[in-house]
Scaffold this motif. Structure first.
Motif, short mmCIF file in Angstrom:
data_model
loop_
_atom_site.label_atom_id
_atom_site.label_comp_id
_atom_site.label_asym_id
_atom_site.label_seq_id
_atom_site.Cartn_x
_atom_site.Cartn_y
_atom_site.Cartn_z
N TYR A 1 -57.98 -24.23 -64.76
CA TYR A 1 -56.84 -24.08 -64.09
C TYR A 1 -58.57 -23.35 -62.60
CZ TYR A 1 -54.77 -20.21 -64.51
OH TYR A 1 -54.42 -18.47 -65.59
N CYS A 2 -59.29 -23.19 -63.71
CA CYS A 2 -60.23 -22.26 -62.36
C CYS A 2 -61.58 -22.88 -61.90
CB CYS A 2 -61.07 -21.35 -63.10
SG CYS A 2 -59.89 -20.03 -64.27
N LEU B 1 -56.58 -21.69 -55.69
CA LEU B 1 -55.40 -21.08 -56.30
C LEU B 1 -54.74 -19.73 -55.17
CD1 LEU B 1 -58.32 -19.89 -58.98
CD2 LEU B 1 -56.80 -22.08 -59.40
N ASP B 2 -53.57 -19.45 -55.68
CA ASP B 2 -53.05 -17.98 -55.69
C ASP B 2 -53.93 -17.17 -55.98
OD1 ASP B 2 -51.99 -17.37 -58.03
OD2 ASP B 2 -50.19 -19.06 -57.50
N TYR C 1 -66.71 -16.40 -56.38
CA TYR C 1 -65.39 -15.87 -55.86
C TYR C 1 -65.85 -14.42 -54.83
CZ TYR C 1 -63.56 -17.78 -60.20
OH TYR C 1 -63.18 -19.07 -61.15
N THR D 1 -57.69 -13.63 -61.94
CA THR D 1 -57.47 -13.63 -63.74
C THR D 1 -58.59 -14.80 -63.60
OG1 THR D 1 -54.43 -14.05 -63.52
CG2 THR D 1 -56.36 -14.61 -64.41
N CYS D 2 -59.20 -15.80 -63.16
CA CYS D 2 -59.99 -16.48 -62.91
C CYS D 2 -61.29 -15.64 -62.89
CB CYS D 2 -60.72 -17.53 -62.00
SG CYS D 2 -59.40 -18.96 -62.86
N PHE E 1 -53.02 -14.45 -57.71
CA PHE E 1 -53.10 -14.01 -59.35
C PHE E 1 -54.32 -14.87 -60.09
CE2 PHE E 1 -51.36 -14.28 -63.37
CZ PHE E 1 -51.54 -13.34 -63.97
N ARG E 2 -54.01 -16.09 -60.25
CA ARG E 2 -54.92 -17.01 -60.99
C ARG E 2 -55.74 -16.61 -59.97
NH1 ARG E 2 -52.21 -22.91 -61.51
NH2 ARG E 2 -50.28 -22.06 -62.10
N TRP E 3 -56.57 -16.38 -59.05
CA TRP E 3 -57.84 -16.23 -58.99
C TRP E 3 -58.62 -15.14 -59.23
CZ3 TRP E 3 -60.46 -12.30 -56.44
CH2 TRP E 3 -61.36 -12.64 -56.22
N PHE F 1 -60.54 -20.29 -67.83
CA PHE F 1 -59.02 -21.14 -67.85
C PHE F 1 -59.56 -22.53 -67.33
CE2 PHE F 1 -56.57 -18.54 -69.88
CZ PHE F 1 -56.86 -16.81 -69.26
#
Length: 295
Positions: A4-5, A11-12, A242, A18-19, A14-16, A2
């Motif tokens: 936004y990764c 990132l918050d 990450y 997800t990425c 959830f998005r973290w 994505f």
């Protein structure tokens, strides 16, 4: 990946996640599940074929053939699986290279075995060092299929041999009395009824085969256990975008759920197959079905 990764630190949660769960290494983790399923799909029929040939050999009236079949069953069943996996893969790999070496490098004068080293000419390497990565992966998969098939084929042979022995002798004598040849009796009477007696043992063997797939890492294959261990281990920002603490418990919990779900589905399917085979048969299962129908 994505868009936004690009900067995981901003990132918050959830998005973290997800990425993190869609990185390239995680895609390899997900593909490894397909590898396990492919191994089971290919190995099961091959092992069953080995087992059928082994069972036929074991009950052969020709003494050398019978000894060969019974010897195969006894030797493979008597060796711990992990020892067989560690030894046989090396032996099989070196056998391929030795045969190829004798064909493509007949003028080679150096000794092949030099202490603990096994050295063949570069052209005899299997696969070649210049081969693409997918060729090396397919070769490793082939070694895995052959090894699993030989090991579990011996157990399948023992189960099928017992199933053949369990078919009432009167059934075979009746077929012979009606003029059937030995071959016709075997394929038309013995084999169809054998599955009824052999399926419970084959069902257990299928479950054991599922549980044995983590042994793939012994063959150098990056399977689901390998990736769960690698991804779940502690990661620092120095080596990963990450970073996270030790998450191996969660990864292995996911593997636990996967294996339990897979075995449950297998139980349901095998139960239906067993009911279908027992229908109309003079077995305890067939008798129970007839009582259910008449109740």
């Amino acid at each position: 990946m994505f868009s936004y990764c690009a900067d995981p630190s901003t990132l918050d949660t959830f998005r973290w996640l997800t990425c993190y769960l869609t990185t390239g290494v995680h895609m390899s983790f997900y593909k490894s599940f397909l590898l396990v399923l492919a191994l089971l799909a290919v190995t099961a029929p091959v092992a069953l074929s080995f087992g059928f040939l082994g069972a036929m050999s074991a009950r052969s009236p020709v003494a050398p053939v019978s000894c060969l079949g019974k010897g195969y069953i006894a030797i493979v069943r008597g060796v711990p699986d992990i020892a067989f996996f560690l030894f046989f893969v090396i032996a099989l790999d070196q056998s391929f290279e030795l045969v190829k070496h004798n064909i493509v490098c007949p003028d080679w004068t150096d000794p092949i075995r030099q202490g603990n080293d096994f050295l063949v000419c570069p052209q005899a390497k299997v696969p070649l060092g210049t081969s693409p990565e997918y060729v090396h992966q397919l070769y490793g998969f082939l070694l895995a299929v052959i090894t699993f098939a030989i090991v579990f084929g011996a157990f399948a042979a023992n189960v099928l041999f017992g199933g053949m022995q369990a078919v009432p002798r009167a059934q075979l004598e009746t077929a012979e009395a009606y003029g059937m040849t030995r071959r016709q009796t075997f394929w038309r009477v013995l084999v169809p009824q054998m599955w009824v007696y052999a399926l419970p043992g084959l069902s257990n063997l299928w479950m054991v085969l599922i549980k044995a797939t983590p042994l793939l890492f012994l063959l150098g294959i990056e399977d689901i256990v390998y990736w769960a261990r690698e991804l779940g281990g502690t990661k620092t920002s120095k080596f990963s975008a990450y970073p996270h603490p030790d998450w191996r418990m969660w990864y292995f919990l996911f593997l636990l759920i996967f294996y339990l779900s897979f075995t449950k589905v297998s139980e349901v399917v095998l139960e239906r197959v067993m009911r279908r085979l027992n229908k109309g048969q003079a077995t305890s299962g067939g008798e129970a079905m007839r009582k259910e129908a008449s109740a």
